[in-house]
Design a protein around this motif. Structure first.
Motif, PDB file in Angstrom:
ATOM      1  N   VAL A 166       0.828  -1.197   0.000  1.00 43.44           N
ATOM      2  CA  VAL A 166       0.000   0.000   0.000  1.00 43.44           C
ATOM      3  C   VAL A 166       0.871   1.259   0.000  1.00 43.44           C
ATOM      4  CG1 VAL A 166      -1.732   1.316   1.290  1.00 43.44           C
ATOM      5  CG2 VAL A 166      -1.874  -1.197   1.184  1.00 43.44           C
ATOM      6  N   TYR A 167       0.644   2.101  -1.005  1.00 44.05           N
ATOM      7  CA  TYR A 167       1.324   3.392  -1.096  1.00 44.05           C
ATOM      8  C   TYR A 167       0.256   4.490  -1.151  1.00 44.05           C
ATOM      9  CZ  TYR A 167       5.675   0.951  -2.156  1.00 44.05           C
ATOM     10  OH  TYR A 167       6.790   0.145  -2.088  1.00 44.05           O
ATOM     11  N   PRO A 168       0.044   5.204  -0.042  1.00 40.63           N
ATOM     12  CA  PRO A 168      -0.999   6.241  -0.002  1.00 40.63           C
ATOM     13  C   PRO A 168      -0.505   7.585  -0.533  1.00 40.63           C
ATOM     14  CG  PRO A 168       0.026   6.063   2.142  1.00 40.63           C
ATOM     15  CD  PRO A 168       0.713   5.036   1.255  1.00 40.63           C
ATOM     16  N   ALA A 169      -1.449   8.501  -0.692  1.00 40.64           N
ATOM     17  CA  ALA A 169      -1.095   9.841  -1.175  1.00 40.64           C
ATOM     18  C   ALA A 169      -0.589  10.747  -0.066  1.00 40.64           C
ATOM     19  CB  ALA A 169      -2.303  10.484  -1.863  1.00 40.64           C
ATOM     20  N   HIS A 170      -0.733  10.305   1.192  1.00 43.43           N
ATOM     21  CA  HIS A 170      -0.235  11.092   2.315  1.00 43.43           C
ATOM     22  C   HIS A 170       0.340  10.173   3.389  1.00 43.43           C
ATOM     23  CE1 HIS A 170      -3.258  13.921   0.636  1.00 43.43           C
ATOM     24  NE2 HIS A 170      -2.356  14.819   0.971  1.00 43.43           N
ATOM     25  N   GLU A 171       1.339  10.657   4.060  1.00 44.86           N
ATOM     26  CA  GLU A 171       1.860   9.990   5.263  1.00 44.86           C
ATOM     27  C   GLU A 171       2.453  11.072   6.148  1.00 44.86           C
ATOM     28  OE1 GLU A 171       2.775   8.383   8.378  1.00 44.86           O
ATOM     29  OE2 GLU A 171       1.488   7.343   6.966  1.00 44.86           O
ATOM     30  N   TYR A 172       1.814  11.287   7.274  1.00 42.46           N
ATOM     31  CA  TYR A 172       2.148  12.426   8.131  1.00 42.46           C
ATOM     32  C   TYR A 172       3.111  12.094   9.264  1.00 42.46           C
ATOM     33  CZ  TYR A 172      -1.968  14.446   5.836  1.00 42.46           C
ATOM     34  OH  TYR A 172      -2.870  14.904   4.911  1.00 42.46           O
ATOM     35  N   ARG A 173       3.277  10.812   9.606  1.00 43.51           N
ATOM     36  CA  ARG A 173       4.036  10.485  10.811  1.00 43.51           C
ATOM     37  C   ARG A 173       5.123   9.432  10.571  1.00 43.51           C
ATOM     38  NH1 ARG A 173      -1.339  11.314  12.372  1.00 43.51           N
ATOM     39  NH2 ARG A 173      -1.581  13.078  13.796  1.00 43.51           N
ATOM     40  N   GLY A 174       5.613   9.335   9.356  1.00 45.97           N
ATOM     41  CA  GLY A 174       6.752   8.473   9.094  1.00 45.97           C
ATOM     42  C   GLY A 174       6.451   6.988   9.035  1.00 45.97           C
ATOM     43  N   ARG A 175       5.199   6.615   8.869  1.00 50.49           N
ATOM     44  CA  ARG A 175       4.877   5.191   8.733  1.00 50.49           C
ATOM     45  C   ARG A 175       5.398   4.680   7.397  1.00 50.49           C
ATOM     46  NH1 ARG A 175       0.193   8.029   9.920  1.00 50.49           N
ATOM     47  NH2 ARG A 175      -0.608   7.851  12.042  1.00 50.49           N
ATOM     48  N   GLU A 176       5.802   3.422   7.372  1.00 48.01           N
ATOM     49  CA  GLU A 176       6.373   2.832   6.159  1.00 48.01           C
ATOM     50  C   GLU A 176       5.322   2.011   5.415  1.00 48.01           C
ATOM     51  OE1 GLU A 176       9.371   3.240   4.834  1.00 48.01           O
ATOM     52  OE2 GLU A 176       9.896   4.667   6.420  1.00 48.01           O
ATOM     53  N   PRO A 177       5.346   2.020   4.074  1.00 46.78           N
ATOM     54  CA  PRO A 177       4.418   1.187   3.303  1.00 46.78           C
ATOM     55  C   PRO A 177       4.511  -0.274   3.724  1.00 46.78           C
ATOM     56  CG  PRO A 177       5.541   2.726   1.852  1.00 46.78           C
ATOM     57  CD  PRO A 177       6.211   2.836   3.195  1.00 46.78           C
ATOM     58  N   SER A 178       3.371  -0.932   3.763  1.00 48.38           N
ATOM     59  CA  SER A 178       3.348  -2.354   4.102  1.00 48.38           C
ATOM     60  C   SER A 178       2.261  -3.028   3.287  1.00 48.38           C
ATOM     61  CB  SER A 178       3.104  -2.564   5.603  1.00 48.38           C
ATOM     62  OG  SER A 178       1.822  -2.097   5.974  1.00 48.38           O
ATOM     63  N   SER A 179       2.181  -4.336   3.394  1.00 48.31           N
ATOM     64  CA  SER A 179       1.251  -5.094   2.561  1.00 48.31           C
ATOM     65  C   SER A 179      -0.195  -4.821   2.948  1.00 48.31           C
ATOM     66  CB  SER A 179       1.539  -6.592   2.682  1.00 48.31           C
ATOM     67  OG  SER A 179       1.139  -7.065   3.958  1.00 48.31           O
ATOM     68  N   LEU A 180      -1.069  -5.030   1.996  1.00 46.98           N
ATOM     69  CA  LEU A 180      -2.494  -4.894   2.264  1.00 46.98           C
ATOM     70  C   LEU A 180      -2.922  -5.896   3.327  1.00 46.98           C
ATOM     71  CD1 LEU A 180      -5.182  -3.568   1.658  1.00 46.98           C
ATOM     72  CD2 LEU A 180      -5.438  -5.099  -0.313  1.00 46.98           C
ATOM     73  N   GLY A 181      -2.298  -7.065   3.332  1.00 49.14           N
ATOM     74  CA  GLY A 181      -2.589  -8.048   4.370  1.00 49.14           C
ATOM     75  C   GLY A 181      -2.333  -7.495   5.758  1.00 49.14           C
TER      76      GLY A 181
END
Length: 361
Positions: A166-181
């Motif tokens: 999952v790659y969203p259009a916003h990330e405000y707090r430094g979370r890293e992309p991870s699987s949809l699962g």
């Protein structure tokens, strides 16, 4: 496959393309950085064929129109988009190829009427339809937003393969992309609840749109090329749930308590004067992180409406907890503003709490 995230700010812009042909697309560009994008394309010998916005943005000015001016690329949005200068409007389920890579468009209204996700073989660009972890998803109370439609869009996402990253259009707090699962386990918006309950959950948050966001929408409808067309606060979590809470609440200083201290008190049974307030959703309490015994559960979206239930604890110390600390910070700020004097946020949330249990002392 060429895949790069181009921005250092909370708004995420993705460059996707083919190593073989050097043809690329840019998804969700921001206007102030258009010159940087153009320089990157030139320096790396890339040909921009299309520019896409996953939805009409309310928190920043789109750079799509300006990129079209610079490169001659085709501007793509969903067929429901009100943006005037779109060159190609795509329907739900539209299948296309980016050189040798298949891409599928999935209409995902709820945040806006024109929201869409882009599904690649190994990843999904979710726009504001889905964020990461306790970031949840984009708010549904702006013009064109609809909580019921958002629930339906999330049901479509739930049916997609777990391996997609999952790659969203916003990330405000430094979370890293991870699987949809992983998101199906961790993201509060993906927890199982009936449509009516989901609508109530979002409605109870009473977010209230910020006036400046309506001005940004109008500027994007008109395809502005002027970076100063409207005032935009710097990098605030405005599209995220609770993102435009009152400034005094967002600026409220919240003291923290360490995981080690909470564990020490639990181990020595020194919690008589302490209330553990877990502000996650009820469904999350049944997940892998479990709960702290004796914790009181009030979801963060309900805290403001249920302050009377907490009045009896006003002289006690209240420790707020959630998955990673963000929602707990919000809940603690609400309590402090309401006159609760002894409120602490457990830093790192239940994720850090469980990790500490596995770490030798």
């Amino acid at each position: 496959m060429i895949f790069k995230q181009l921005n250092k700010i909370a708004c995420k812009t993705y460059l996707v393309g083919s190593e073989a042909t050097k043809e690329v697309i840019i998804v969700d560009p921001v206007l102030p950085q258009v010159n940087e994008y153009v320089s990157l394309l030139k320096d790396e010998g890339l040909k921009l064929t299309h520019v896409l916005d996953t939805h009409t943005h309310a928190d920043h000015l789109s750079g799509a129109g300006a990129l079209v001016d610079h490169t001659g690329a085709v501007y793509v949005m969903h067929q429901n988009s009100p943006v005037r200068c779109v060159g190609f409007r795509v329907p739900d389920g539209f299948d296309c190829h980016l050189s040798d890579m298949p891409v599928k468009v999935m209409h995902a209204p709820g945040h806006t009427k024109d929201s869409m996700c882009l599904i690649f073989p190994d990843r999904i660009l979710t726009g504001d339809t889905l964020f990461l972890d306790d970031g949840g998803a984009g708010r549904t109370d702006l013009p064109g937003g609809d909580a019921g439609e958002h629930w339906e869009s999330l049901q479509k996402i739930m049916k997609l393969p777990d391996h997609l990253v999952v790659y969203p259009a916003h990330e405000y707090r430094g979370r890293e992309p991870s699987s949809l699962g992983e998101q199906k386990k961790r993201n509060p918006n993906l927890q199982s609840r009936p449509k009516e309950a989901y609508i109530k959950w979002l409605t109870d948050m009473k977010l209230g749109p910020a006036d400046w966001m309506n001005d940004v929408l109008k500027a994007n409808y008109a395809c502005t090329r002027d970076p100063s067309a409207t005032h935009i606060p710097t990098d605030t979590p405005s599209c995220e749930m609770k993102g435009t809470m009152s400034p005094d609440l967002m600026e409220q200083q919240v003291p923290t308590i360490t995981i080690a201290e909470v564990r020490r008190r639990l181990g020595t049974k020194q919690l008589d004067g302490t209330v553990i307030l877990d502000v996650r959703e009820p469904a999350e309490l049944k997940g892998e992180l479990g709960v702290i015994p004796g914790a009181l559960n009030i979801p963060v979206g309900q805290v403001a409406q249920r302050l009377k239930e907490l009045e009896k604890f006003k002289e006690k110390e209240i420790v707020t907890i959630c998955r990673s600390g963000a929602r707990a910070h919000t809940a603690a700020a609400l309590l402090l503003k309401a006159g609760f004097r002894k409120v602490l946020n457990m830093s790192g949330g239940m994720t850090a709490f469980r990790k500490a249990e596995k770490t030798p002392q």
